[in-house]
Design an enzyme around this catalytic site. Structure first.
Site, short mmCIF file in Angstrom:
data_model
loop_
_atom_site.label_atom_id
_atom_site.label_comp_id
_atom_site.label_asym_id
_atom_site.label_seq_id
_atom_site.Cartn_x
_atom_site.Cartn_y
_atom_site.Cartn_z
N HIS A 155 -22.00 26.15 28.78
CA HIS A 155 -23.35 26.47 28.23
C HIS A 155 -22.90 27.84 27.59
CE1 HIS A 155 -23.59 29.48 31.88
NE2 HIS A 155 -23.21 28.36 32.52
N ASP A 156 -24.06 27.93 26.61
CA ASP A 156 -23.81 29.14 25.73
C ASP A 156 -22.86 29.75 25.16
OD1 ASP A 156 -27.00 29.94 26.99
OD2 ASP A 156 -25.91 29.84 28.70
N GLY A 216 -18.63 29.36 30.80
CA GLY A 216 -20.08 29.60 30.03
C GLY A 216 -19.98 31.03 29.37
#
Length: 263
Positions: free
Chosen positions: A119-120, A137
Site C-alpha cells: 500500500h501507498d 508500504g
C-alpha cells in the site's frame, strides 16, 4: 475484445480498444484505457485506473486490501497505473491505506512475475523489478532503477534514480540516486555502467563520483560530509544526489561498504 467468461462490474469503464481475457474479474469502478491487455484470471479490485497500453499478466491481483492490521475495509482508496506498464503473472499491488490515497506507478515500468507493491508505494518511470522483489508500504522509488529478484525492502524508505540493486538483498535504509547496493543495507559504489548507458557525460559522471567520494568515502559522518559538500557548487545531476542525502527518510541512508567480503 472482452472474453465471455470475464466478470465485470457494471460501474467499470473499459475502453473499446482494450482486451479482457478469460475469467478476468473486475470489481468496482475500475477504468481500463485504450490498448490495455488483461490476461486470464487477473483481478482488478475496487478503484483501479489502468493507463493506456498497459499489460497485466495472468493471475495478477491489482487493488487488493493493504496488509495492515489497522486497515478499515470501508476505506475508499485506489491504485493508479500509468501508461505502457508491463505487469507480469501473479504480481500483487495493494491500494492506498488511508481515505483518498493511492498506490501509484508512472509509465513504462516492468514488474516481473511474483513481485509485490504494498500500500501507498510510489513507483516512478521505466523501473524494472525482477521476480519476487517485495516492496513494503509507503516506499518511494525514482526512475530508471533496476531491482534484482528476491530483493526485499522495509516500509517508508526511498530508492533513487538510476540505481542497481542486487537480487536477494535486504534493505531498511534509503538508497540514494545512482548507487549500486547489495546484501544487507550495503552500498558498494556507483552504478557506473548504468550511468554510461543512460547517456551521462564523462563530466557528469566525474562530478557524481567526486561528490560520492566526499559524502561516503573520506572518513566523515554523513552530517559532516553533507555540510562540506554543500559548500561547493555542483552540476545539476550531481546536485540531485546531494539533495537526496540532505533530506533522508526517517530510516537514514545505507552506508558504503565496498567489496564482497563477509559483514
Amino acid at each position: 475484445m472482452i472474453h465471455k467468461t470475464a466478470l465485470i462490474d457494471p460501474s467499470a469503464r473499459i475502453d473499446p480498444a482494450a482486451e479482457i481475457g478469460p475469467y478476468v474479474v473486475i470489481e468496482g469502478p475500475s477504468e481500463v484505457g485504450a490498448g490495455c491487455k488483461i490476461e486470464a484470471h487477473a483481478q482488478l479490485v475496487g478503484h483501479v485506473i489502468v493507463g493506456e497500453g498497459t499489460q497485466i499478466g495472468r493471475g495478477a491481483v491489482i487493488g487488493g486490501e493493504p496488509q495492515d492490521l489497522g486497515f478499515d475495509p470501508a476505506t475508499q482508496s485506489s491504485v493508479i497505473l500509468g501508461k505502457k506498464n508491463v505487469i507480469r503473472e501473479h504480481v500483487t499491488i495493494h491500494r492506498g491505506s488511508k481515505p483518498g490515497t493511492a498506490t501509484r506507478l508512472g509509465d513504462g515500468n516492468y514488474l516481473m512475475a511474483g513481485s509485490h507493491l504494498a500500500h501507498d508505494v510510489v513507483l516512478g518511470n521505466r523501473n524494472i523489478l525482477a521476480n519476487a522483489a517485495l516492496l513494503g508500504g509507503h516506499i518511494h522509488v525514482g526512475n530508471n532503477t533496476f531491482i534484482g529478484g528476491g530483493a526485499v525492502f522495509h516500509q517508508f524508505l526511498r530508492i533513487g534514480d538510476f540505481c542497481v540493486i542486487q537480487g536477494n538483498g535486504s534493505f531498511s535504509k534509503d538508497i540514494p540516486h545512482y548507487c549500486a547496493a547489495q546484501r544487507i543495507n550495503r552500498i558498494t559504489g556507483l552504478n557506473v555502467i548504468g550511468l554510461r548507458r543512460q547517456g551521462f557525460s564523462a563530466e557528469e559522471r566525474g562530478a557524481i563520483k567526486d561528490l560520492f567520494q566526499t559524502l561516503f568515502c573520506r572518513g566523515m559522518n554523513l552530517s559532516q560530509a553533507v555540510q562540506q559538500a554543500a559548500a561547493r557548487q555542483w552540476p545539476e545531476k550531481a546536485q540531485r544526489l546531494l539533495e537526496f542525502v540532505q533530506a533522508p527518510s526517517r530510516k537514514g541512508v545505507c552506508p558504503v561498504r565496498p567489496g564482497r567480503g563477509d559483514d
